[in-house]
Design a protein around this motif. Structure first.
Motif, PDB file in Angstrom:
ATOM      1  N   PRO A 281      14.938   7.562   6.796  1.00  0.00           N
ATOM      2  CA  PRO A 281      14.891   6.819   6.015  1.00  0.00           C
ATOM      3  C   PRO A 281      16.232   5.419   5.894  1.00  0.00           C
ATOM      4  CG  PRO A 281      15.273   8.636   4.890  1.00  0.00           C
ATOM      5  CD  PRO A 281      14.842   9.052   5.871  1.00  0.00           C
ATOM      6  N   TRP A 282      17.068   6.033   6.492  1.00  0.00           N
ATOM      7  CA  TRP A 282      18.292   5.338   6.727  1.00  0.00           C
ATOM      8  C   TRP A 282      18.213   4.194   7.644  1.00  0.00           C
ATOM      9  CZ3 TRP A 282      20.637   6.231  11.081  1.00  0.00           C
ATOM     10  CH2 TRP A 282      20.358   7.327  11.940  1.00  0.00           C
ATOM     11  N   MET A 283      17.242   4.664   8.874  1.00  0.00           N
ATOM     12  CA  MET A 283      17.143   3.695   9.802  1.00  0.00           C
ATOM     13  C   MET A 283      15.878   3.041   9.939  1.00  0.00           C
ATOM     14  SD  MET A 283      17.186   5.307  13.690  1.00  0.00           S
ATOM     15  CE  MET A 283      16.886   3.948  15.053  1.00  0.00           C
ATOM     16  N   TYR A 284      14.739   3.904   9.403  1.00  0.00           N
ATOM     17  CA  TYR A 284      13.400   3.036   9.509  1.00  0.00           C
ATOM     18  C   TYR A 284      12.639   3.164   8.186  1.00  0.00           C
ATOM     19  CZ  TYR A 284       8.315   3.708  10.038  1.00  0.00           C
ATOM     20  OH  TYR A 284       6.964   3.870  10.015  1.00  0.00           O
ATOM     21  N   ARG A 285      11.834   2.280   7.996  1.00  0.00           N
ATOM     22  CA  ARG A 285      10.888   2.103   6.849  1.00  0.00           C
ATOM     23  C   ARG A 285       9.631   1.276   7.307  1.00  0.00           C
ATOM     24  NH1 ARG A 285      14.289   0.955   1.446  1.00  0.00           N
ATOM     25  NH2 ARG A 285      16.051   2.690   1.606  1.00  0.00           N
ATOM     26  N   PHE A 286       8.415   1.967   7.037  1.00  0.00           N
ATOM     27  CA  PHE A 286       7.268   1.168   7.330  1.00  0.00           C
ATOM     28  C   PHE A 286       7.184  -0.406   7.252  1.00  0.00           C
ATOM     29  CE2 PHE A 286       3.166   0.050   8.330  1.00  0.00           C
ATOM     30  CZ  PHE A 286       2.414   0.664   9.225  1.00  0.00           C
ATOM     31  N   GLU A 287       7.835  -0.497   6.216  1.00  0.00           N
ATOM     32  CA  GLU A 287       7.847  -2.021   5.491  1.00  0.00           C
ATOM     33  C   GLU A 287       8.721  -3.041   6.295  1.00  0.00           C
ATOM     34  OE1 GLU A 287      11.729  -1.694   2.214  1.00  0.00           O
ATOM     35  OE2 GLU A 287       9.440  -1.209   1.598  1.00  0.00           O
ATOM     36  N   TYR A 288       9.644  -2.553   7.385  1.00  0.00           N
ATOM     37  CA  TYR A 288      10.334  -3.264   7.991  1.00  0.00           C
ATOM     38  C   TYR A 288       9.094  -3.873   9.312  1.00  0.00           C
ATOM     39  CZ  TYR A 288      14.347  -0.887   6.376  1.00  0.00           C
ATOM     40  OH  TYR A 288      15.385  -0.412   5.439  1.00  0.00           O
ATOM     41  N   LEU A 289       8.254  -3.142   9.559  1.00  0.00           N
ATOM     42  CA  LEU A 289       7.459  -3.589  10.450  1.00  0.00           C
ATOM     43  C   LEU A 289       6.498  -4.835  10.249  1.00  0.00           C
ATOM     44  CD1 LEU A 289       5.979   0.031  11.808  1.00  0.00           C
ATOM     45  CD2 LEU A 289       7.938  -1.294  12.453  1.00  0.00           C
TER      46      LEU A 289
END
Length: 480
Positions: free
Chosen positions: A249-257
Motif C-alpha cells: 500500500p505504500w507503493m501501489y493502489r488500484f486508484e492510481y491506475l
C-alpha cells in the motif's frame, strides 16, 4: 491510419516537440509550487484549493492551468513509450527484459519519491534550521551517482558499485535522521507526484509493451478499467475487493491506475509521432518533398492553442455546453485545414482526430461525478486533459519541428530532457542555499501584491531552469 508523406530530413534529426511538452509541464509544475499562496487570483491555483486558505474543497469543480501541468507530463510520458520501448523491442530486446526494465524503473522512481520527500527541509525541522538545509543539499548531491551515468572510464562493476553505494548512503540517511515532530522514517512518506509516475512507469509501460501494435487492445483495457472504477462502488463485490486490495500500500493502489486514461492515449499520440518520423526518415529526394504551407501551420497552431484556452476559461466558469460547442467547432475547422494536406499536415490531422475523440468524450462526461475535478480525478478530467495534451503536442510540433524555433524553445527542450533535476532543484538546492545565505529574509517583498507574488514564482522557476540547463549542457542527466 493514413500514410505519412516525406518530410525534410532536417526535421528528422530529433522531434523536439515531445521534449518541449515535457519541459513545459515540468517548468509550470515548478512555477505553480513557487508562486506566493493566498494573494493571487483563484485561477492561478488548483481549482479545489482556492485562496486565501488553500484548504482542499473536494466539492469544487472546474479547471485551471495548474490542473493541466501534471496531466501534460503524464501525456508526454506515455508519448515517449514508442521511443523508449518500441524501438528497443524492434532492435531485438525481448519483451521480458523490457518488462524487467519497467519494473526496475518503477522501483527506482518509488525510491526517489520516498527519499526526496524525507529530505525536504520542512520535513526535517520546524522551524527549519541549518542542519535541515544542509541535509537537503546532501540529498540533492547523492542523487547524482544514483541516477546519472558516471562519466568515468570505469568497468561495469565499478559503475554498479558506485550506484549501490549511493543507494546505501541514502538508506542510511533516511534511517538515522531525526524528523520534525519526532516522526521517523516511513515508507508511506513519499512524494505523491513521483509515486504516481512510478506506477505509470510500471503499468503503462507493460501495457504498451503488449499492445504496441494494437490500439483496439489498449482501448479495450481502458474500457475494462472504467468498468472496474465504476463498479468498485458496489459494496461487497469482487471488483471492490480488487480495487481496495494492495500488497504494497505504500507503493501501489488500484486508484492510481486511473491515470492510465491519460498515459495510454499519450502512447497513441507517440505512435503517430514515431510513424511520422519513420516515414520522414525515408525521404531520399528533398526536391520532390511536399510540405504543408506555412499559413496552414499558423492556423493549426492558433486553433490548438485556442482550444486549450477555451476549455480553461469555459470549464473554470462552468460554461460546459458553450465549451463543448466551441471546442467541437474549432476541432472541425482544424481537421478541415489539414484534411488533404501532406507532410506535417498528415500528423496534425491524425492528432486532431485523436484529440477530438478524447476531448469531446471528456466534455460529455464533464457533468458526471459532480463536474470536472482533479482530486479525485473524474472521467471528465482524465479525458479532457488527455485531449488537451494532444492539442499541446500539436502546438509544440508546429513550433519546434515545423517552424524550427530552436532558440526560443531550447530552454523547454533541455528541461524536458532532464525533468528529475528540474523537479527538485528548488526544494533541495535553491531554497536551502537561499536560507543558508540569508536571502530568504528578503522574500517578504513578494507578499505585497499579486504581481509580486507571481514574480517570486517566475524568479525561482528561472533559477531551477538555469540549474537544469547547466547540468543538461554538461551532459549530466538523471535517468531511471
Amino acid at each position: 491510419m493514413n500514410s505519412f508523406n516525406n518530410q525534410p530530413k532536417s526535421s528528422m534529426r530529433r522531434a523536439s516537440s515531445l521534449d518541449a511538452l515535457r519541459g513545459y509541464a515540468i517548468l509550470t509544475m515548478v512555477l505553480s509550487a513557487t508562486i506566493v499562496y493566498g494573494i493571487l487570483p483563484a485561477w492561478m491555483y488548483h481549482m479545489q484549493e482556492p485562496p486565501p486558505a488553500h484548504v482542499f474543497q473536494p466539492e469544487l469543480s472546474g479547471l485551471t492551468w495548474v490542473d493541466l501541468v501534471f496531466p501534460f507530463f503524464l501525456f508526454a510520458m506515455g508519448a515517449a513509450f514508442p521511443f523508449s520501448i518500441r524501438k528497443r523491442f524492434e532492435k531485438g530486446e525481448s519483451r521480458w527484459k523490457l518488462v524487467y526494465e519497467a519494473l526496475k524503473r518503477g522501483v527506482q522512481l518509488t525510491f526517489f519519491a520516498i527519499f526526496i520527500q524525507h529530505f525536504y527541509p520542512y520535513m526535517l525541522s520546524n522551524p527549519q534550521d541549518e542542519s535541515a538545509w544542509l541535509l537537503a543539499i546532501a540529498c540533492f548531491a547523492i542523487l547524482f551517482p544514483m541516477f546519472m551515468r558516471i562519466p568515468l572510464p570505469l568497468p561495469g562493476w565499478a559503475h554498479t558499485t558506485i550506484k549501490l553505494a549511493a543507494y546505501g548512503i541514502a538508506v542510511g540517511m533516511m534511517a538515522f535522521t531525526d524528523y520534525a515532530a519526532e516522526e521517523h522514517f516511513s515508507l508511506f512518506t513519499s512524494n505523491i507526484i513521483i509515486l504516481l509516475l512510478a506506477n505509470m512507469a510500471i503499468f503503462g509501460s507493460i501495457i504498451y509493451l503488449f499492445t504496441m501494435r494494437n490500439w483496439l487492445a489498449r482501448i479495450a483495457l481502458l474500457a475494462a478499467l472504467a468498468g472496474i472504477v465504476l463498479s468498485a462502488q458496489t459494496e461487497g463485490s469482487w471488483v471492490q475487493t480488487l480495487y481496495t486490495y494492495s500488497p504494497l500500500p505504500w507503493m501501489y493502489r488500484f486508484e492510481y491506475l486511473r491515470y492510465l486514461f491519460i498515459v495510454l492515449p499519450g502512447s497513441m499520440a507517440g505512435d503517430l509521432l514515431l510513424k511520422w518520423m519513420n516515414h520522414s526518415a525515408k525521404s531520399s529526394d528533398i526536391d520532390k518533398e511536399v510540405e504543408t504551407p506555412r499559413r496552414v501551420a499558423y492556423g493549426v497552431l492558433a486553433i490548438s492553442v485556442s482550444i486549450i484556452f477555451i476549455c480553461l476559461i469555459g470549464l473554470y466558469n462552468r460554461w460546459s455546453f458553450l465549451t463543448f460547442a466551441l471546442s467541437a467547432l474549432l476541432l472541425i475547422i482544424g481537421w478541415w485545414l489539414v484534411r488533404k494536406r501532406q507532410g506535417s499536415g498528415v500528423l496534425w490531422r491524425e492528432l486532431f482526430l485523436l484529440g477530438a475523440a478524447l476531448l469531446l468524450v471528456g466534455l460529455c462526461f464533464e457533468p458526471f461525478q459532480g463536474g470536472i475535478k482533479k482530486d479525485g480525478p473524474t472521467f471528465g478530467y482524465l479525458f479532457v486533459t488527455a485531449g488537451l495534451g494532444c492539442m499541446a503536442l500539436i502546438a509544440f510540433h508546429v513550433i519546434c519541428d515545423y517552424l524550427h524555433c530552436r532558440r526560443g524553445t531550447s530552454f523547454l527542450v533541455m528541461s524536458g530532457q532532464n525533468p528529475m533535476i528540474a523537479y527538485v532543484a528548488c526544494d533541495l538546492l535553491i531554497y536551502p542555499l537561499f536560507n543558508l545565505l540569508g536571502i530568504t529574509k528578503w522574500f517578504g517583498v513578494f507578499h505585497l501584491n499579486s504581481w509580486m507574488g507571481f514574480l517570486q514564482g517566475i524568479l525561482l522557476t528561472a533559477l531551477a531552469l538555469l540549474v537544469t540547463m547547466f547540468f543538461t549542457k554538461i551532459k549530466c542527466f538523471w535517468r531511471t
